[in-house]
Design a protein around this motif. Structure first.
Motif, PDB file in Angstrom:
ATOM      1  N   GLU A 103      -0.226 -10.270  -0.420  1.00 27.94           N
ATOM      2  CA  GLU A 103      -1.141  -9.497   0.410  1.00 27.94           C
ATOM      3  C   GLU A 103      -0.409  -9.041   1.657  1.00 27.94           C
ATOM      4  O   GLU A 103       0.066  -9.861   2.432  1.00 27.94           O
ATOM      5  N   HIS A 104      -0.335  -7.771   1.846  1.00 33.83           N
ATOM      6  CA  HIS A 104       0.261  -7.277   3.076  1.00 33.83           C
ATOM      7  C   HIS A 104      -0.356  -5.932   3.400  1.00 33.83           C
ATOM      8  O   HIS A 104      -0.778  -5.187   2.521  1.00 33.83           O
ATOM      9  N   ALA A 105      -0.412  -5.632   4.671  1.00 30.14           N
ATOM     10  CA  ALA A 105      -1.099  -4.418   5.112  1.00 30.14           C
ATOM     11  C   ALA A 105      -0.207  -3.196   4.968  1.00 30.14           C
ATOM     12  O   ALA A 105       1.026  -3.293   5.000  1.00 30.14           O
ATOM     13  N   SER A 119       1.374  -8.111   9.626  1.00 33.92           N
ATOM     14  CA  SER A 119       0.542  -8.108   8.430  1.00 33.92           C
ATOM     15  C   SER A 119      -0.110  -9.476   8.228  1.00 33.92           C
ATOM     16  O   SER A 119      -1.308  -9.575   7.937  1.00 33.92           O
ATOM     17  N   ASN A 120       0.670 -10.518   8.416  1.00 30.49           N
ATOM     18  CA  ASN A 120       0.121 -11.863   8.272  1.00 30.49           C
ATOM     19  C   ASN A 120      -0.959 -12.135   9.313  1.00 30.49           C
ATOM     20  O   ASN A 120      -1.967 -12.772   9.010  1.00 30.49           O
ATOM     21  N   HIS A 132      -4.094 -10.454   8.091  1.00 31.24           N
ATOM     22  CA  HIS A 132      -4.740 -11.153   6.981  1.00 31.24           C
ATOM     23  C   HIS A 132      -5.307 -12.499   7.395  1.00 31.24           C
ATOM     24  O   HIS A 132      -6.359 -12.904   6.912  1.00 31.24           O
ATOM     25  N   SER A 133      -4.609 -13.169   8.277  1.00 28.69           N
ATOM     26  CA  SER A 133      -5.112 -14.499   8.626  1.00 28.69           C
ATOM     27  C   SER A 133      -6.309 -14.403   9.567  1.00 28.69           C
ATOM     28  O   SER A 133      -7.001 -15.393   9.786  1.00 28.69           O
ATOM     29  N   LEU A 153      -7.522  -8.629  -1.179  1.00 26.28           N
ATOM     30  CA  LEU A 153      -8.038  -7.944  -0.017  1.00 26.28           C
ATOM     31  C   LEU A 153      -6.926  -7.059   0.529  1.00 26.28           C
ATOM     32  O   LEU A 153      -5.821  -7.533   0.782  1.00 26.28           O
ATOM     33  N   SER A 154      -7.213  -5.795   0.650  1.00 24.75           N
ATOM     34  CA  SER A 154      -6.215  -4.874   1.181  1.00 24.75           C
ATOM     35  C   SER A 154      -6.647  -4.398   2.553  1.00 24.75           C
ATOM     36  O   SER A 154      -7.803  -4.040   2.751  1.00 24.75           O
ATOM     37  N   ILE A 155      -5.719  -4.374   3.457  1.00 26.26           N
ATOM     38  CA  ILE A 155      -5.980  -3.796   4.763  1.00 26.26           C
ATOM     39  C   ILE A 155      -5.095  -2.572   4.895  1.00 26.26           C
ATOM     40  O   ILE A 155      -3.889  -2.637   4.667  1.00 26.26           O
ATOM     41  N   ILE A 179     -10.794  -1.846   5.118  1.00 29.83           N
ATOM     42  CA  ILE A 179     -10.673  -3.123   4.425  1.00 29.83           C
ATOM     43  C   ILE A 179     -11.267  -2.948   3.041  1.00 29.83           C
ATOM     44  O   ILE A 179     -12.387  -2.461   2.895  1.00 29.83           O
TER      45      ILE A 179
END
Lengths: 143, 143
Positions: free
Chosen positions: A87-89, A106-107, A110-111, A132-134, B134
DNA sequence: TTTCCTGCAAAAGCTTTGCAAGTAC
DNA sequence: GTACTTGCAAAGCTTTTGCAGGAAA
């Protein structure tokens, strides 16, 4: 990424390890650009003149289905692919390019999303959330 | 949403208010489904048989460019459009449908992202962030 | 040796474009 | 009246598919 390693990954994901699939996966894994099918086709074809674009598409579909790559939907033009399935933005620029947000940022993004919130969404909507994508939409200052 | 209101919105966003544009915007604004161009075309054509699909595409592009709608990139098949341009999360199901995450949950997701983090990303990447999407990927339990 | 994959070409699906006629402002 | 928009058809681009030959397991 070596060809041996690619072969192993393909098999580990339940796919037959053909030279073409190895080629496509190696091309995808060896760049941070999110290339589209046609660009990957050109990359592979430089060394393997017999390569077919249809095979690139078929392979990318197989890779994505088995979890070895992600298909990034693109509002304008062709879909782009990413061998990094963590998962990365992404940042989508005004001109349609897709670039990674640096891993630390990115982390952080997500966090910021609490797992408990995801579980609540799963409960409320009755679905299992697989990912989940950002995506950030950005305007380059010079544009 | 009335036709008068649609006409006003179009003008407020710098667009000429033609009957076709009003029709497309009304069709888009009156559904929570994220329809694709062809579906909007069918909806409008039910009342306006002369409507052209090219005009739907042209109109959607104009609406999106002026900020009156969002184009949601779709990994499989046609792009889908949303007249709700506020930031809200989407759930993409395994079969390619795009559904809204309920507003309260969507707001929780978005408010989890700190503005300070966005500013840091802008600084680090040298871009102005215009928006943040998102997207949850979900597997329907029955599929 | 069975099953799946490849390559080619053709088709299908989505979106844009050129142009003459029409409409908004 | 001027500039922009529409509708149609055609073209353009991306992606999928049918099928015969070939390769992986």
């Amino acid at each position: 990424m070596t060809r041996q390693k690619a072969k192993q990954l393909l098999r580990d994901h339940g796919l037959r390890a053909t030279r073409q699939r190895e080629d496509v996966y190696l091309a995808l894994a060896s760049t941070k650009l999110h290339k589209c099918a046609d660009e990957l086709f050109e990359t592979v074809r430089a060394n393997q003149p017999g390569m077919s674009l249809a095979t690139v598409y078929n392979t990318l579909e197989a890779l994505a289905a088995s979890g070895l790559c992600r298909r990034l939907p693109n509002a304008t033009g062709a879909s782009r692919y990413d061998a990094d399935v963590s998962e990365h933005a992404h940042l989508v620029t005004a001109d349609g390019r897709v670039v990674d947000v640096p891993m630390d940022l990115s982390n952080q993004l997500h966090s910021a999303i609490e797992p408990t919130l995801i579980r609540e969404i799963e409960k409320r909507l009755g679905v299992k959330i697989n990912g989940l994508s950002i995506e950030l939409r950005g305007a380059d200052p010079r544009s």
